[in-house]
Design a protein around this motif. Structure first.
Motif, PDB file in Angstrom:
ATOM      1  N   GLU A  53      -2.548   3.607   6.072  1.00  0.00           N
ATOM      2  CA  GLU A  53      -3.324   3.927   7.270  1.00  0.00           C
ATOM      3  C   GLU A  53      -4.799   3.517   7.215  1.00  0.00           C
ATOM      4  O   GLU A  53      -5.304   2.979   8.214  1.00  0.00           O
ATOM      5  CB  GLU A  53      -3.203   5.412   7.599  1.00  0.00           C
ATOM      6  CG  GLU A  53      -1.810   5.751   8.073  1.00  0.00           C
ATOM      7  CD  GLU A  53      -1.543   7.226   8.034  1.00  0.00           C
ATOM      8  OE1 GLU A  53      -1.634   7.845   9.090  1.00  0.00           O
ATOM      9  OE2 GLU A  53      -1.251   7.730   6.927  1.00  0.00           O
ATOM     10  N   PRO A  54      -5.514   3.726   6.116  1.00  0.00           N
ATOM     11  CA  PRO A  54      -6.925   3.286   6.111  1.00  0.00           C
ATOM     12  C   PRO A  54      -7.068   1.785   6.371  1.00  0.00           C
ATOM     13  O   PRO A  54      -7.927   1.364   7.150  1.00  0.00           O
ATOM     14  CB  PRO A  54      -7.424   3.664   4.715  1.00  0.00           C
ATOM     15  CG  PRO A  54      -6.538   4.785   4.287  1.00  0.00           C
ATOM     16  CD  PRO A  54      -5.193   4.468   4.891  1.00  0.00           C
ATOM     17  N   LEU A 112       0.816  -1.216   0.000  1.00  0.00           N
ATOM     18  CA  LEU A 112       0.000   0.000   0.000  1.00  0.00           C
ATOM     19  C   LEU A 112       0.853   1.271   0.000  1.00  0.00           C
ATOM     20  O   LEU A 112       0.308   2.375  -0.067  1.00  0.00           O
ATOM     21  CB  LEU A 112      -0.934  -0.001   1.210  1.00  0.00           C
ATOM     22  CG  LEU A 112      -1.935  -1.155   1.242  1.00  0.00           C
ATOM     23  CD1 LEU A 112      -2.679  -1.169   2.572  1.00  0.00           C
ATOM     24  CD2 LEU A 112      -2.892  -1.076   0.074  1.00  0.00           C
ATOM     25  N   LYS A 113       2.169   1.093   0.102  1.00  0.00           N
ATOM     26  CA  LYS A 113       3.121   2.217   0.124  1.00  0.00           C
ATOM     27  C   LYS A 113       2.752   3.212   1.235  1.00  0.00           C
ATOM     28  O   LYS A 113       2.533   2.817   2.360  1.00  0.00           O
ATOM     29  CB  LYS A 113       3.186   2.914  -1.245  1.00  0.00           C
ATOM     30  CG  LYS A 113       3.514   1.981  -2.375  1.00  0.00           C
ATOM     31  CD  LYS A 113       4.942   1.538  -2.330  1.00  0.00           C
ATOM     32  CE  LYS A 113       5.230   0.685  -3.558  1.00  0.00           C
ATOM     33  NZ  LYS A 113       6.404  -0.102  -3.418  1.00  0.00           N
ATOM     34  N   ASP A 114       2.608   4.502   0.909  1.00  0.00           N
ATOM     35  CA  ASP A 114       2.332   5.541   1.903  1.00  0.00           C
ATOM     36  C   ASP A 114       0.848   5.618   2.280  1.00  0.00           C
ATOM     37  O   ASP A 114       0.467   6.388   3.149  1.00  0.00           O
ATOM     38  CB  ASP A 114       2.808   6.897   1.373  1.00  0.00           C
ATOM     39  CG  ASP A 114       2.909   7.933   2.471  1.00  0.00           C
ATOM     40  OD1 ASP A 114       3.334   7.573   3.587  1.00  0.00           O
ATOM     41  OD2 ASP A 114       2.539   9.092   2.222  1.00  0.00           O
ATOM     42  N   ASN A 115       0.013   4.815   1.660  1.00  0.00           N
ATOM     43  CA  ASN A 115      -1.429   4.861   1.910  1.00  0.00           C
ATOM     44  C   ASN A 115      -1.883   3.649   2.736  1.00  0.00           C
ATOM     45  O   ASN A 115      -2.934   3.076   2.475  1.00  0.00           O
ATOM     46  CB  ASN A 115      -2.181   4.929   0.577  1.00  0.00           C
ATOM     47  CG  ASN A 115      -3.616   5.308   0.744  1.00  0.00           C
ATOM     48  OD1 ASN A 115      -3.973   6.003   1.687  1.00  0.00           O
ATOM     49  ND2 ASN A 115      -4.450   4.842  -0.144  1.00  0.00           N
TER      50      ASN A 115
END
Length: 74
Positions: free
Chosen positions: A14-15, A9-12
């Motif tokens: 958190e969700p 998810l790389k930098d995404n």
């Protein structure tokens, strides 16, 4: 103990991490998350997210050159 690899998810991440933390787990279950760090800002964001979800951060460490691992107790 459950391990979640969020590196794709790389930098995404958190969700998805929040979704996992809010799922029903055993009260004392340990969760391990792997994610990419890039500029190190995701480390503080992940710690804040763990606290926000009412969990306890047990450990946080650099796994290799780009990956970070945190251990969370539900």
């Amino acid at each position: 103990m459950k391990r979640y690899d969020l590196r794709h998810l790389k930098d995404n991440f958190e969700p998805r991490m929040k979704e996992i933390l809010e799922e029903s787990h055993k009260p004392t279950e340990t969760l391990i998350f792997l994610f990419e760090i890039g500029d190190f800002s995701p480390i503080q964001r992940s710690a804040d997210l763990v606290k926000e979800c009412g969990c306890e951060l047990y450990n946080s460490l650099k796994f290799n050159e780009v990956d970070w691992t945190i251990v969370v107790k539900k």
